[in-house]
Every structure is written in structure tokens, then in C-alpha cells.
Design a protein around this motif. Sequence first.
Motif, PDB file in Angstrom:
ATOM      1  N   ILE A  85       0.825  -1.205   0.000  1.00  0.00           N
ATOM      2  CA  ILE A  85       0.000   0.000   0.000  1.00  0.00           C
ATOM      3  C   ILE A  85       0.857   1.251   0.000  1.00  0.00           C
ATOM      4  O   ILE A  85       0.481   2.295  -0.543  1.00  0.00           O
ATOM      5  CB  ILE A  85      -0.950  -0.003   1.222  1.00  0.00           C
ATOM      6  N   GLY A  86       2.047   1.170   0.609  1.00  0.00           N
ATOM      7  CA  GLY A  86       2.924   2.330   0.699  1.00  0.00           C
ATOM      8  C   GLY A  86       3.501   2.760  -0.634  1.00  0.00           C
ATOM      9  O   GLY A  86       4.078   3.852  -0.737  1.00  0.00           O
ATOM     10  N   MET A 127       4.346   4.465   7.001  1.00  0.00           N
ATOM     11  CA  MET A 127       3.582   5.698   7.061  1.00  0.00           C
ATOM     12  C   MET A 127       3.197   5.997   8.499  1.00  0.00           C
ATOM     13  O   MET A 127       3.138   5.090   9.330  1.00  0.00           O
ATOM     14  CB  MET A 127       2.301   5.605   6.215  1.00  0.00           C
ATOM     15  N   ASN A 128       2.899   7.250   8.776  1.00  0.00           N
ATOM     16  CA  ASN A 128       2.328   7.619  10.062  1.00  0.00           C
ATOM     17  C   ASN A 128       0.955   6.940  10.164  1.00  0.00           C
ATOM     18  O   ASN A 128       0.107   7.149   9.304  1.00  0.00           O
ATOM     19  CB  ASN A 128       2.181   9.143  10.139  1.00  0.00           C
ATOM     20  N   VAL A 178      -6.354  -3.166  11.554  1.00  0.00           N
ATOM     21  CA  VAL A 178      -5.753  -3.570  10.283  1.00  0.00           C
ATOM     22  C   VAL A 178      -5.080  -2.373   9.610  1.00  0.00           C
ATOM     23  O   VAL A 178      -3.955  -2.479   9.098  1.00  0.00           O
ATOM     24  CB  VAL A 178      -6.824  -4.180   9.356  1.00  0.00           C
ATOM     25  N   LEU A 179      -5.744  -1.233   9.615  1.00  0.00           N
ATOM     26  CA  LEU A 179      -5.176  -0.039   9.005  1.00  0.00           C
ATOM     27  C   LEU A 179      -3.913   0.413   9.740  1.00  0.00           C
ATOM     28  O   LEU A 179      -2.961   0.905   9.114  1.00  0.00           O
ATOM     29  CB  LEU A 179      -6.210   1.092   8.990  1.00  0.00           C
ATOM     30  N   ALA A 180      -3.906   0.248  11.052  1.00  0.00           N
ATOM     31  CA  ALA A 180      -2.703   0.585  11.824  1.00  0.00           C
ATOM     32  C   ALA A 180      -1.532  -0.269  11.364  1.00  0.00           C
ATOM     33  O   ALA A 180      -0.407   0.231  11.173  1.00  0.00           O
ATOM     34  CB  ALA A 180      -2.965   0.395  13.310  1.00  0.00           C
ATOM     35  N   ALA A 181      -1.779  -1.568  11.186  1.00  0.00           N
ATOM     36  CA  ALA A 181      -0.718  -2.468  10.726  1.00  0.00           C
ATOM     37  C   ALA A 181      -0.281  -2.141   9.306  1.00  0.00           C
ATOM     38  O   ALA A 181       0.915  -2.178   8.982  1.00  0.00           O
ATOM     39  CB  ALA A 181      -1.224  -3.916  10.800  1.00  0.00           C
ATOM     40  N   MET A 182      -1.230  -1.821   8.442  1.00  0.00           N
ATOM     41  CA  MET A 182      -0.901  -1.435   7.068  1.00  0.00           C
ATOM     42  C   MET A 182       0.014  -0.219   7.042  1.00  0.00           C
ATOM     43  O   MET A 182       0.986  -0.164   6.281  1.00  0.00           O
ATOM     44  CB  MET A 182      -2.180  -1.128   6.283  1.00  0.00           C
TER      45      MET A 182
END
Length: 491
Positions: free
Chosen positions: A377-378, A422-423, A412-416
Amino acid sequence: MNKSKVIGFWGGIAILLILLIIPAPQGMQPEALRALGVALLMAIWWVTECIPIYATAFVPIALFPLLGILDANTTTENYGHNYVLMLLGGFFLAKSIELSGLHKRVALYIISKLGTSRKRIILSFMIATAFLSFWIANVAVVLLMLPIALAIVDKEEENEERNPKFGLAMMLAIAYAASIGGTGSLIGTPPNMVFAGVFAKAFPDLPEIDFLEWMKLGTPIVIIILPIIWFYLTRYFKIKGNFAGSKEIINREIESIGKLSVMEKRVLAVFIFTAVGWIFRRDIILDSFVIPGWSSVLGIKDYVHDSTVAIISALLLFAIPSGIASQPNKPKTLLDWRSAAQVPWGVVMIVGGGYAIADSFNHTGLATYLGSILSFIGEYPMIIILLAVIFLMIFITEINSNTATANIFLPVLAAMAVAGQMNPLLLMIPATFACSFSFMLPSGTGTNAVIFASNRVSIPDMAKCGVGLNLLCVLLLTMLMYLYVLPVLSL
């Protein structure tokens, strides 16, 4: 139990059993796979509502210790987390405001000041609703505003020059304003509290997002988006012209509540104490000038939390005499336990259940594993990532409780974010806002459900108006997050 609920109940159990039997993929710990199974079970049960969504929140207490995911002490600590208690204290304060009638006085005052054209009536209701939703549960605000709005709508229908869509626009405006207004403060809507706790659990070494920090982000967004929604609704339903009958109704409502009562004055004092306590708990830095917070002045900066203020305020409400106890059915204090028992305790437990899910993701390494899979995603531009996250969260929330959606996806978004270097706030905050911007279906938010239950709005009417509004808000939120929130978070 209908067929879909039966399928959801047994389907969730089947998925959990499958994940308990199969070997964990390479790089994933066995307990992480079990944690994923429980999370999927809860997600399916939340979406299908095969058992009450509040009951599903207790699944971690039952299964985490049995499956060796988290011990009982660690699991249950999540249900008494700082932010859970802050939300509970906020509910107590909101209930006291309701008992005193202060919220109705504030709403009527705002409505009475904005004129009597049909457009201004809708705008005044939206402003009053959004402001109250900063501090009071969204559904409670809609229930307050609904009788006043219905009186005006009924008056409009008696008018020979009536606008046939005015009532529908008014109903939707109240529901949407409550959802939008709730995003403005940390206690305004449960997904905000889910975010705060999940972030604190996942990143204990990063500064907390307290009441003031959230308001810096949320309040400007409410101020920008609310008039855009008003403009959309009034154009979509072709609302125009004056409506003199509304002033008579509002004046009659104002006369009926009389002068500011002793109880209202005392509740207002506690409310101001609470707001000031939250806002000025930590040091406020303005360029080179620092306003010391009360926790720094008292030398207890590392000991207190926003939940401390919330519970102190709750105790004051239970202790301070109402001043109107002689009146029938009125409490002797600003809040009595019979009234406190009516606050939405189930919502508080859903938030605790979300924290338990996040805790299991972190303790078992599931967050790291998911992050490694989703690290690609990054590689995409930030604006594309934001657009995708906000789009998915808005439309997923149409079929699921916004609190449950936040519980499922924020870890999940935190892990992504971590895997993509990313921050984490850059994904978690936009997703949290998006959970409150679902306007198509009654299942999207509690406010939509209340308005639908009034029998003044049909599902096709809500869906036709809401789909365009959803898409508009996907673009608006994406641009606001990219141009305003991201630069603030990068400072």
C-alpha cells in the motif's frame, strides 16, 4: 431468527473452526491465526446481527483465554480502558443535560436566531443538531429534534403553497447533521473513541490523541462540511420560499420551557467544568507561547487522563442537588442512578470489545503479519490511498454498525500503515471520520435508523439522496484529509 441470521451465526462459527484446524501460514504464529478467526467471527456476527451487536462485544472475554490468545486479565482490562471510562462519563454528562432540558433550550435558541425561510429553517436545525452532537449521543439528539421538526413539517403540510419535499429534506438534514456533528469531538460518536483506544493500544510510545487534539482536527471539518451538506439537500429537494408558521411553533416551544431552571444552571456549570478540564488538561503550545495545563501546574501530568475529568464530573452530577427535587418525577441530584442506568452501556462495551480485538492483533503478532502482506500500500500515492480507504469505510458502514466497522478495520489499518512506513494516523483518522459519513441506508448509522422509524422517510428516498451524498463526501473527506489533516499530522 431469520435465515440470514442463522447463516451468519453458524457461518461465523464455521470460519473460526476452520482457522483453528488448519496450520498457520509461514511467518504467522498459531495464536495469531486463532485471533484472526475470532475477529472474523465477530465481524460476521456484527454484520448479520445474528445475536445483539452488544453481546458480540463480549466474545473476546469468552474465547481469548480458552484459545490461548490473551489471558483473562489482559482481555478484560480492555473493557475498563481509560477511553471506555471517558465515554461512559460523557454519557452520564449527556444524560444529565437531557434530564435538565438544557439541550432543548440550546437547540431552540439556535433555531430561533436564523430566520424563517425554508432553507434557513433546515440550516438552523442542522446547526443545532450538529452542535449538540458534539457532546450528546447522536441518536439522543435526533430524538430531541424530531418532535420539534415534525411540528414544523405538519404546519408546512397545512400551507397551500407547501413544498412537498420540505418534510423529507428536514428529516434527512437532522439525521445527517447529527452524524457529521458527532465527528467534531472525541466523545461525539463511538468510532472516535474506538480510534483513540486502538491507537493508544497499538502505539503506546506515541503521544495520545486527547480531547483538544481531536477537536483541532474535527471541528474545522464539521464547519466546512455541514453547510455543503445543507446546500446539497436544499438543491436536491428544490427547497425555497418563506415559511412563517415555523416562528410561531418555535416561540411556543420556547415559552413552554420557561426561564433557565436551577437544575439547568448547575448542569451547565458541570458541563463547562468538564469541557475546560478536557481542553486545558495538557499544555497548549501556541508557537513560542505555552499555556500550561492544569495537570502540569499540579505536577500530576503523567497520572491523569481525560477519563479522570469525565469521572470527576460524573461524581459531581451524582452529588450536586438538582434544586427541583420537589417537582414530580425529577431527580434529587443532577443525575440519579435510575437515569444513569438508561445510558447506552452496550455501546460502551462494543468499544471495549474493539480494544480487545486490537490488543489481540498486537500481542499475537497478527498486526505485523497483516502489515507485511499489505505493505504494498505504501507504494501508491497518498491521495489514492486516502480515496480508497474513505470509499471502502463509507460504503461498508452502510451495512454495518459504524462502531463495529471501526473495531474491525482500525487495527488492520494501523498495521498497514506501519508496514508501509507511514504515520498510522494518516490512515486511521480518515477511516474514523468515514465511519460517520454513511447516508444511504437506515443501517448506516443510528441517526438514519431513527429518522426512518419516523415513517416520514422511505428507504428509496434515503438511498437516492444518500448515494450522491456518499460519493460527494468521499471526495470532500479525501481532499480535506489531504489538504488539511495530513499537513497538521506531519508537523
